[in-house]
Design a protein around this motif. Sequence first.
Motif, PDB file in Angstrom:
ATOM      1  N   SER A  42       0.840  -1.195   0.000  1.00 46.09           N
ATOM      2  CA  SER A  42       0.000   0.000   0.000  1.00 46.09           C
ATOM      3  C   SER A  42       0.875   1.245   0.000  1.00 46.09           C
ATOM      4  CB  SER A  42      -0.894   0.008   1.244  1.00 46.09           C
ATOM      5  OG  SER A  42      -1.474   1.286   1.425  1.00 46.09           O
ATOM      6  N   PRO A  43       0.451   2.295  -0.696  1.00 47.40           N
ATOM      7  CA  PRO A  43       1.229   3.535  -0.646  1.00 47.40           C
ATOM      8  C   PRO A  43       1.235   4.157   0.749  1.00 47.40           C
ATOM      9  CG  PRO A  43      -0.791   3.842  -1.906  1.00 47.40           C
ATOM     10  CD  PRO A  43      -0.697   2.395  -1.585  1.00 47.40           C
ATOM     11  N   PHE A  44       0.288   3.757   1.588  1.00 51.89           N
ATOM     12  CA  PHE A  44       0.178   4.316   2.933  1.00 51.89           C
ATOM     13  C   PHE A  44       0.907   3.489   3.989  1.00 51.89           C
ATOM     14  CE2 PHE A  44      -3.635   5.546   0.555  1.00 51.89           C
ATOM     15  CZ  PHE A  44      -3.361   6.902   0.448  1.00 51.89           C
ATOM     16  N   ALA A  45       1.522   2.383   3.575  1.00 44.07           N
ATOM     17  CA  ALA A  45       2.315   1.572   4.499  1.00 44.07           C
ATOM     18  C   ALA A  45       3.572   2.339   4.893  1.00 44.07           C
ATOM     19  CB  ALA A  45       2.699   0.250   3.835  1.00 44.07           C
ATOM     20  N   THR A  46       4.087   2.038   6.071  1.00 48.41           N
ATOM     21  CA  THR A  46       5.344   2.676   6.493  1.00 48.41           C
ATOM     22  C   THR A  46       6.521   1.975   5.832  1.00 48.41           C
ATOM     23  OG1 THR A  46       5.673   1.220   8.396  1.00 48.41           O
ATOM     24  CG2 THR A  46       4.343   3.227   8.756  1.00 48.41           C
ATOM     25  N   LEU A  47       7.665   2.622   5.877  1.00 52.11           N
ATOM     26  CA  LEU A  47       8.863   1.995   5.330  1.00 52.11           C
ATOM     27  C   LEU A  47       9.216   0.729   6.095  1.00 52.11           C
ATOM     28  CD1 LEU A  47      11.221   4.942   4.382  1.00 52.11           C
ATOM     29  CD2 LEU A  47       9.516   3.760   3.011  1.00 52.11           C
ATOM     30  N   ARG A  48       8.920   0.710   7.385  1.00 49.16           N
ATOM     31  CA  ARG A  48       9.151  -0.505   8.179  1.00 49.16           C
ATOM     32  C   ARG A  48       8.307  -1.661   7.642  1.00 49.16           C
ATOM     33  NH1 ARG A  48      11.528  -1.361  12.866  1.00 49.16           N
ATOM     34  NH2 ARG A  48      11.445   0.819  13.496  1.00 49.16           N
ATOM     35  N   ASP A  49       7.039  -1.368   7.311  1.00 52.81           N
ATOM     36  CA  ASP A  49       6.157  -2.395   6.738  1.00 52.81           C
ATOM     37  C   ASP A  49       6.705  -2.912   5.404  1.00 52.81           C
ATOM     38  OD1 ASP A  49       4.401  -1.980   8.877  1.00 52.81           O
ATOM     39  OD2 ASP A  49       3.176  -0.549   7.745  1.00 52.81           O
ATOM     40  N   ALA A  50       7.180  -1.986   4.578  1.00 58.16           N
ATOM     41  CA  ALA A  50       7.730  -2.364   3.278  1.00 58.16           C
ATOM     42  C   ALA A  50       8.974  -3.236   3.451  1.00 58.16           C
ATOM     43  CB  ALA A  50       8.059  -1.120   2.459  1.00 58.16           C
ATOM     44  N   LEU A  51       9.847  -2.854   4.360  1.00 65.65           N
ATOM     45  CA  LEU A  51      11.048  -3.662   4.620  1.00 65.65           C
ATOM     46  C   LEU A  51      10.686  -5.050   5.129  1.00 65.65           C
ATOM     47  CD1 LEU A  51      13.585  -1.169   6.233  1.00 65.65           C
ATOM     48  CD2 LEU A  51      13.857  -2.444   4.096  1.00 65.65           C
ATOM     49  N   ALA A  52       9.671  -5.122   5.974  1.00 64.94           N
ATOM     50  CA  ALA A  52       9.237  -6.423   6.495  1.00 64.94           C
ATOM     51  C   ALA A  52       8.725  -7.314   5.365  1.00 64.94           C
ATOM     52  CB  ALA A  52       8.157  -6.224   7.561  1.00 64.94           C
ATOM     53  N   LEU A  53       7.976  -6.734   4.427  1.00 62.87           N
ATOM     54  CA  LEU A  53       7.489  -7.508   3.274  1.00 62.87           C
ATOM     55  C   LEU A  53       8.652  -7.979   2.403  1.00 62.87           C
ATOM     56  CD1 LEU A  53       4.303  -5.711   1.885  1.00 62.87           C
ATOM     57  CD2 LEU A  53       4.526  -8.116   2.520  1.00 62.87           C
ATOM     58  N   MET A  54       9.612  -7.094   2.185  1.00 57.33           N
ATOM     59  CA  MET A  54      10.775  -7.464   1.382  1.00 57.33           C
ATOM     60  C   MET A  54      11.539  -8.611   2.037  1.00 57.33           C
ATOM     61  SD  MET A  54      12.309  -3.833   0.147  1.00 57.33           S
ATOM     62  CE  MET A  54      11.443  -2.775  -0.987  1.00 57.33           C
ATOM     63  N   LYS A  55      11.717  -8.522   3.336  1.00 65.53           N
ATOM     64  CA  LYS A  55      12.440  -9.569   4.059  1.00 65.53           C
ATOM     65  C   LYS A  55      11.668 -10.887   4.016  1.00 65.53           C
ATOM     66  CE  LYS A  55      14.532 -10.704   8.467  1.00 65.53           C
ATOM     67  NZ  LYS A  55      14.813 -10.284   9.837  1.00 65.53           N
ATOM     68  N   LYS A  56      10.357 -10.820   4.249  1.00 70.10           N
ATOM     69  CA  LYS A  56       9.514 -12.020   4.269  1.00 70.10           C
ATOM     70  C   LYS A  56       9.569 -12.767   2.935  1.00 70.10           C
ATOM     71  CE  LYS A  56       4.703 -13.452   4.700  1.00 70.10           C
ATOM     72  NZ  LYS A  56       3.326 -12.982   4.898  1.00 70.10           N
ATOM     73  N   ASN A 108      16.006   2.629  -2.350  1.00 72.83           N
ATOM     74  CA  ASN A 108      15.223   3.823  -1.999  1.00 72.83           C
ATOM     75  C   ASN A 108      15.050   3.933  -0.492  1.00 72.83           C
ATOM     76  OD1 ASN A 108      13.026   2.985  -4.667  1.00 72.83           O
ATOM     77  ND2 ASN A 108      14.521   4.631  -4.759  1.00 72.83           N
ATOM     78  N   ILE A 109      14.724   2.812   0.107  1.00 69.74           N
ATOM     79  CA  ILE A 109      14.465   2.802   1.552  1.00 69.74           C
ATOM     80  C   ILE A 109      15.749   3.081   2.332  1.00 69.74           C
ATOM     81  CG2 ILE A 109      13.737   1.372   3.501  1.00 69.74           C
ATOM     82  CD1 ILE A 109      11.738   0.026   1.577  1.00 69.74           C
ATOM     83  N   LEU A 110      16.845   2.435   1.944  1.00 76.89           N
ATOM     84  CA  LEU A 110      18.104   2.656   2.659  1.00 76.89           C
ATOM     85  C   LEU A 110      18.567   4.108   2.561  1.00 76.89           C
ATOM     86  CD1 LEU A 110      20.151  -0.564   1.865  1.00 76.89           C
ATOM     87  CD2 LEU A 110      18.974   0.045   3.971  1.00 76.89           C
ATOM     88  N   LYS A 111      18.461   4.699   1.389  1.00 76.07           N
ATOM     89  CA  LYS A 111      18.841   6.104   1.228  1.00 76.07           C
ATOM     90  C   LYS A 111      17.984   7.004   2.104  1.00 76.07           C
ATOM     91  CE  LYS A 111      20.709   5.860  -3.437  1.00 76.07           C
ATOM     92  NZ  LYS A 111      20.521   6.228  -4.862  1.00 76.07           N
ATOM     93  N   ALA A 125      19.070   9.461   5.210  1.00 80.14           N
ATOM     94  CA  ALA A 125      18.728  10.883   5.142  1.00 80.14           C
ATOM     95  C   ALA A 125      17.859  11.329   6.316  1.00 80.14           C
ATOM     96  CB  ALA A 125      18.009  11.184   3.832  1.00 80.14           C
ATOM     97  N   GLU A 126      17.008  10.435   6.799  1.00 86.54           N
ATOM     98  CA  GLU A 126      16.070  10.784   7.871  1.00 86.54           C
ATOM     99  C   GLU A 126      16.517  10.268   9.233  1.00 86.54           C
ATOM    100  OE1 GLU A 126      13.512  12.797   7.407  1.00 86.54           O
ATOM    101  OE2 GLU A 126      13.963  12.916   5.265  1.00 86.54           O
ATOM    102  N   ASN A 127      17.750   9.881   9.360  1.00 86.19           N
ATOM    103  CA  ASN A 127      18.313   9.378  10.618  1.00 86.19           C
ATOM    104  C   ASN A 127      17.566   8.168  11.168  1.00 86.19           C
ATOM    105  OD1 ASN A 127      20.366  11.335  10.711  1.00 86.19           O
ATOM    106  ND2 ASN A 127      18.905  12.834  11.499  1.00 86.19           N
ATOM    107  N   GLY A 128      17.123   7.289  10.288  1.00 82.41           N
ATOM    108  CA  GLY A 128      16.563   6.016  10.701  1.00 82.41           C
ATOM    109  C   GLY A 128      15.122   6.002  11.148  1.00 82.41           C
ATOM    110  N   VAL A 160       8.515   7.872  -0.862  1.00 83.49           N
ATOM    111  CA  VAL A 160       9.813   7.396  -1.325  1.00 83.49           C
ATOM    112  C   VAL A 160       9.746   6.711  -2.698  1.00 83.49           C
ATOM    113  CG1 VAL A 160      11.735   5.856  -0.735  1.00 83.49           C
ATOM    114  CG2 VAL A 160      10.519   7.075   1.066  1.00 83.49           C
ATOM    115  N   CYS A 161       8.612   6.157  -3.048  1.00 86.98           N
ATOM    116  CA  CYS A 161       8.523   5.314  -4.241  1.00 86.98           C
ATOM    117  C   CYS A 161       8.658   6.108  -5.540  1.00 86.98           C
ATOM    118  CB  CYS A 161       7.214   4.539  -4.252  1.00 86.98           C
ATOM    119  SG  CYS A 161       5.739   5.519  -4.608  1.00 86.98           S
ATOM    120  N   ALA A 162       8.999   5.385  -6.588  1.00 87.42           N
ATOM    121  CA  ALA A 162       9.015   5.947  -7.933  1.00 87.42           C
ATOM    122  C   ALA A 162       7.626   5.729  -8.524  1.00 87.42           C
ATOM    123  CB  ALA A 162      10.058   5.244  -8.787  1.00 87.42           C
ATOM    124  N   LYS A 163       6.948   6.819  -8.832  1.00 90.19           N
ATOM    125  CA  LYS A 163       5.595   6.717  -9.363  1.00 90.19           C
ATOM    126  C   LYS A 163       5.370   7.861 -10.325  1.00 90.19           C
ATOM    127  CE  LYS A 163       0.858   6.126  -7.845  1.00 90.19           C
ATOM    128  NZ  LYS A 163      -0.017   5.932  -6.721  1.00 90.19           N
TER     129      LYS A 163
END
Length: 128
Positions: free
Chosen positions: A15-29, A53-56, A60-63, A73-76
């Motif tokens: 979802s575009p409204f998911a947090t970056l933490r949620d996105a990272l969790a999906l990527m890891k899973k 994108n997420i790591l950069k 930039a946002e101090n974690g 963050v996404c390319a759209k």
Amino acid sequence: MLVKDIMMRDVVTVSPFATLRDALALMKKHNLKCLVVEQQDPHDAWGLITYTNILKTIVAENGDIDLINVYDVCAKPAIGVGESLDVRHVARLMTDSIVKRVLVLDDNRLLGLVTMDDIVGTVLDLIE
């Protein structure tokens, strides 16, 4: 060879409204380096978010990945191609556009994803 012959059909979306933490969790899973960002309505564009994108953004946002959403963050819109396009043309498009991934769409309906790794792997298989 056509896009439909090499594309990945089982695409993981976020979802575009998911947090970056949620996105990272999906990527890891799912052991992925990118996710397709869902449309907000049928006429909206699809997006892509990558591990890079997420790591950069984290740097930039101090974690602080719980306060930033995927849509920040996404390319759209993401680049999309049809499934009947020759892979050579997709490779040229990706090289010219300096992208590593393109969506496969049919009338703005998501069919799959093609990565530069898919194309290189196919070329290597043909050489052998």
